[in-house]
Design a protein around this motif. Structure first.
Motif, PDB file in Angstrom:
ATOM      1  N   GLY A 115     -39.587 -37.217 -14.022  1.00 47.42           N
ATOM      2  CA  GLY A 115     -38.953 -37.955 -12.940  1.00 47.42           C
ATOM      3  C   GLY A 115     -39.716 -39.235 -12.643  1.00 47.42           C
ATOM      4  N   VAL A 116     -39.001 -40.215 -12.144  1.00 48.62           N
ATOM      5  CA  VAL A 116     -39.600 -41.512 -11.823  1.00 48.62           C
ATOM      6  C   VAL A 116     -39.039 -42.032 -10.507  1.00 48.62           C
ATOM      7  CG1 VAL A 116     -39.990 -42.156 -14.240  1.00 48.62           C
ATOM      8  CG2 VAL A 116     -37.831 -42.765 -13.132  1.00 48.62           C
ATOM      9  N   GLY A 117     -39.659 -43.061 -10.006  1.00 49.88           N
ATOM     10  CA  GLY A 117     -39.177 -43.723  -8.805  1.00 49.88           C
ATOM     11  C   GLY A 117     -39.728 -45.134  -8.745  1.00 49.88           C
ATOM     12  N   THR A 118     -39.073 -45.987  -7.999  1.00 52.97           N
ATOM     13  CA  THR A 118     -39.550 -47.348  -7.823  1.00 52.97           C
ATOM     14  C   THR A 118     -40.175 -47.477  -6.442  1.00 52.97           C
ATOM     15  OG1 THR A 118     -37.387 -48.054  -7.018  1.00 52.97           O
ATOM     16  CG2 THR A 118     -37.809 -48.334  -9.367  1.00 52.97           C
ATOM     17  N   ALA A 119     -41.022 -48.453  -6.296  1.00 52.35           N
ATOM     18  CA  ALA A 119     -41.696 -48.674  -5.017  1.00 52.35           C
ATOM     19  C   ALA A 119     -41.010 -49.815  -4.260  1.00 52.35           C
ATOM     20  CB  ALA A 119     -43.157 -49.012  -5.256  1.00 52.35           C
ATOM     21  N   GLY A 120     -41.149 -49.795  -2.967  1.00 53.31           N
ATOM     22  CA  GLY A 120     -40.617 -50.871  -2.149  1.00 53.31           C
ATOM     23  C   GLY A 120     -39.314 -50.493  -1.475  1.00 53.31           C
ATOM     24  N   PRO A 121     -38.808 -51.381  -0.634  1.00 57.49           N
ATOM     25  CA  PRO A 121     -37.550 -51.120   0.060  1.00 57.49           C
ATOM     26  C   PRO A 121     -36.401 -50.952  -0.941  1.00 57.49           C
ATOM     27  CG  PRO A 121     -38.680 -53.010   1.018  1.00 57.49           C
ATOM     28  CD  PRO A 121     -39.405 -52.653  -0.242  1.00 57.49           C
ATOM     29  N   ILE A 122     -35.501 -50.048  -0.645  1.00 61.06           N
ATOM     30  CA  ILE A 122     -34.395 -49.729  -1.550  1.00 61.06           C
ATOM     31  C   ILE A 122     -33.528 -50.959  -1.843  1.00 61.06           C
ATOM     32  CG2 ILE A 122     -32.766 -48.960   0.207  1.00 61.06           C
ATOM     33  CD1 ILE A 122     -32.096 -46.629  -1.727  1.00 61.06           C
ATOM     34  N   TRP A 123     -33.379 -51.836  -0.880  1.00 64.82           N
ATOM     35  CA  TRP A 123     -32.522 -53.000  -1.068  1.00 64.82           C
ATOM     36  C   TRP A 123     -33.120 -54.042  -2.017  1.00 64.82           C
ATOM     37  CZ3 TRP A 123     -34.568 -51.597   3.649  1.00 64.82           C
ATOM     38  CH2 TRP A 123     -35.612 -52.378   4.137  1.00 64.82           C
ATOM     39  N   THR A 124     -34.400 -53.846  -2.404  1.00 70.57           N
ATOM     40  CA  THR A 124     -35.013 -54.771  -3.364  1.00 70.57           C
ATOM     41  C   THR A 124     -34.915 -54.260  -4.798  1.00 70.57           C
ATOM     42  OG1 THR A 124     -37.215 -53.796  -3.150  1.00 70.57           O
ATOM     43  CG2 THR A 124     -36.651 -55.591  -1.616  1.00 70.57           C
ATOM     44  N   THR A 126     -33.545 -53.511  -8.359  1.00 75.16           N
ATOM     45  CA  THR A 126     -32.608 -54.215  -9.236  1.00 75.16           C
ATOM     46  C   THR A 126     -31.676 -53.211  -9.909  1.00 75.16           C
ATOM     47  OG1 THR A 126     -34.019 -54.035 -11.188  1.00 75.16           O
ATOM     48  CG2 THR A 126     -34.401 -55.944  -9.727  1.00 75.16           C
ATOM     49  N   LEU A 127     -30.658 -53.715 -10.563  1.00 76.62           N
ATOM     50  CA  LEU A 127     -29.748 -52.857 -11.317  1.00 76.62           C
ATOM     51  C   LEU A 127     -30.517 -52.093 -12.399  1.00 76.62           C
ATOM     52  CD1 LEU A 127     -26.933 -51.803 -11.917  1.00 76.62           C
ATOM     53  CD2 LEU A 127     -26.543 -53.838 -13.331  1.00 76.62           C
ATOM     54  N   ASP A 128     -31.456 -52.762 -13.061  1.00 77.85           N
ATOM     55  CA  ASP A 128     -32.273 -52.089 -14.075  1.00 77.85           C
ATOM     56  C   ASP A 128     -33.124 -50.974 -13.464  1.00 77.85           C
ATOM     57  OD1 ASP A 128     -31.287 -53.540 -16.204  1.00 77.85           O
ATOM     58  OD2 ASP A 128     -32.891 -55.045 -16.142  1.00 77.85           O
ATOM     59  N   ASP A 129     -33.656 -51.188 -12.253  1.00 80.61           N
ATOM     60  CA  ASP A 129     -34.394 -50.135 -11.548  1.00 80.61           C
ATOM     61  C   ASP A 129     -33.515 -48.910 -11.344  1.00 80.61           C
ATOM     62  OD1 ASP A 129     -36.668 -51.751 -11.296  1.00 80.61           O
ATOM     63  OD2 ASP A 129     -36.141 -52.421  -9.260  1.00 80.61           O
ATOM     64  N   TRP A 130     -32.275 -49.148 -10.886  1.00 82.34           N
ATOM     65  CA  TRP A 130     -31.347 -48.040 -10.644  1.00 82.34           C
ATOM     66  C   TRP A 130     -30.998 -47.319 -11.943  1.00 82.34           C
ATOM     67  CZ3 TRP A 130     -30.521 -45.790  -6.251  1.00 82.34           C
ATOM     68  CH2 TRP A 130     -30.709 -46.495  -5.075  1.00 82.34           C
ATOM     69  N   LYS A 131     -30.729 -48.058 -12.995  1.00 79.19           N
ATOM     70  CA  LYS A 131     -30.400 -47.435 -14.293  1.00 79.19           C
ATOM     71  C   LYS A 131     -31.573 -46.588 -14.794  1.00 79.19           C
ATOM     72  CE  LYS A 131     -27.131 -50.912 -15.956  1.00 79.19           C
ATOM     73  NZ  LYS A 131     -26.906 -51.972 -16.960  1.00 79.19           N
ATOM     74  N   TRP A 132     -32.777 -47.105 -14.676  1.00 76.88           N
ATOM     75  CA  TRP A 132     -33.974 -46.386 -15.136  1.00 76.88           C
ATOM     76  C   TRP A 132     -34.161 -45.107 -14.326  1.00 76.88           C
ATOM     77  CZ3 TRP A 132     -39.102 -46.470 -12.632  1.00 76.88           C
ATOM     78  CH2 TRP A 132     -40.105 -45.914 -13.438  1.00 76.88           C
ATOM     79  N   LEU A 134     -31.987 -43.387 -12.321  1.00 75.36           N
ATOM     80  CA  LEU A 134     -30.900 -42.418 -12.485  1.00 75.36           C
ATOM     81  C   LEU A 134     -30.866 -41.840 -13.898  1.00 75.36           C
ATOM     82  CD1 LEU A 134     -28.095 -44.156 -10.414  1.00 75.36           C
ATOM     83  CD2 LEU A 134     -29.413 -42.113  -9.810  1.00 75.36           C
ATOM     84  N   GLY A 135     -31.177 -42.655 -14.895  1.00 76.80           N
ATOM     85  CA  GLY A 135     -31.173 -42.179 -16.281  1.00 76.80           C
ATOM     86  C   GLY A 135     -32.176 -41.057 -16.515  1.00 76.80           C
ATOM     87  N   ILE A 136     -33.316 -41.142 -15.871  1.00 76.30           N
ATOM     88  CA  ILE A 136     -34.355 -40.113 -16.048  1.00 76.30           C
ATOM     89  C   ILE A 136     -34.188 -38.967 -15.065  1.00 76.30           C
ATOM     90  CG2 ILE A 136     -36.848 -39.680 -15.841  1.00 76.30           C
ATOM     91  CD1 ILE A 136     -37.228 -42.536 -16.987  1.00 76.30           C
ATOM     92  N   ASN A 137     -33.911 -39.266 -13.819  1.00 76.33           N
ATOM     93  CA  ASN A 137     -33.882 -38.231 -12.789  1.00 76.33           C
ATOM     94  C   ASN A 137     -32.580 -37.417 -12.741  1.00 76.33           C
ATOM     95  OD1 ASN A 137     -36.365 -39.212 -12.128  1.00 76.33           O
ATOM     96  ND2 ASN A 137     -35.722 -40.236 -10.278  1.00 76.33           N
ATOM     97  N   VAL A 138     -31.509 -37.983 -13.230  1.00 79.39           N
ATOM     98  CA  VAL A 138     -30.215 -37.297 -13.164  1.00 79.39           C
ATOM     99  C   VAL A 138     -29.808 -36.907 -14.559  1.00 79.39           C
ATOM    100  CG1 VAL A 138     -27.805 -37.424 -12.473  1.00 79.39           C
ATOM    101  CG2 VAL A 138     -29.529 -38.622 -11.143  1.00 79.39           C
TER     102      VAL A 138
END
Length: 138
Positions: A115-124, A126-132, A134-138
């Motif tokens: 599993g992975v996650g990004t740091a910082g506020p959710i609104w910052t 990027t689309l690539d952050d979301w793809k990365w 969701l691709g690993i965690n889901v």
């Protein structure tokens, strides 16, 4: 004593019932565990614990160097298979499943730990952050 905390010794294991002595030998010994995210952290510790209980372990992670370290930490004589894979890739997971059944004929326990996650506020994010993520965690 007034104001003092009374400590009572813990008599039960913090591990789930399946890891308690006796039941673990009866239930887990000789069984097959597949563990994603096994190159470090909780995945590594879970792999070590499964090996200590006599399980055969299939370890996978994108970090192949870390997988080698995990294998070296397993109880001597543990049957294991380490496979570098990217859990966000369907082909990679298909290879993991095929390799597991080819080598051991079964999977009794799947620990989807990667599993992975990004740091910082959710609104910052990027689309690539979301793809990365969701691709690993889901």
């Amino acid at each position: 004593m007034k104001g003092r905390f009374h400590y009572k010794k813990q008599t039960q294991s913090y591990f789930p019932t399946c890891f308690s002595l006796g039941l673990a030998i009866k239930e887990l010994h000789g069984k097959v565990a597949v563990i994603t995210g096994a190159a470090s952290g909780f995945g590594r510790e879970f792999a070590i614990r499964c090996a200590d209980e006599g399980m055969k372990v299939i370890l996978t992670d994108i970090d192949t160097g870390g997988l080698g370290t995990t294998v070296a930490l397993l109880k001597p004589g543990t049957e294991s298979l380490a496979i570098g894979s990217d859990v966000s890739s369907a082909d990679s997971i298909e290879h993991l499943a095929r390799s597991t059944y080819d080598r051991f004929g079964a999977c009794h326990l799947l620990f989807n730990n990667a599993g992975v996650g990004t740091a910082g506020p959710i609104w910052t994010a990027t689309l690539d952050d979301w793809k990365w993520t969701l691709g690993i965690n889901v």
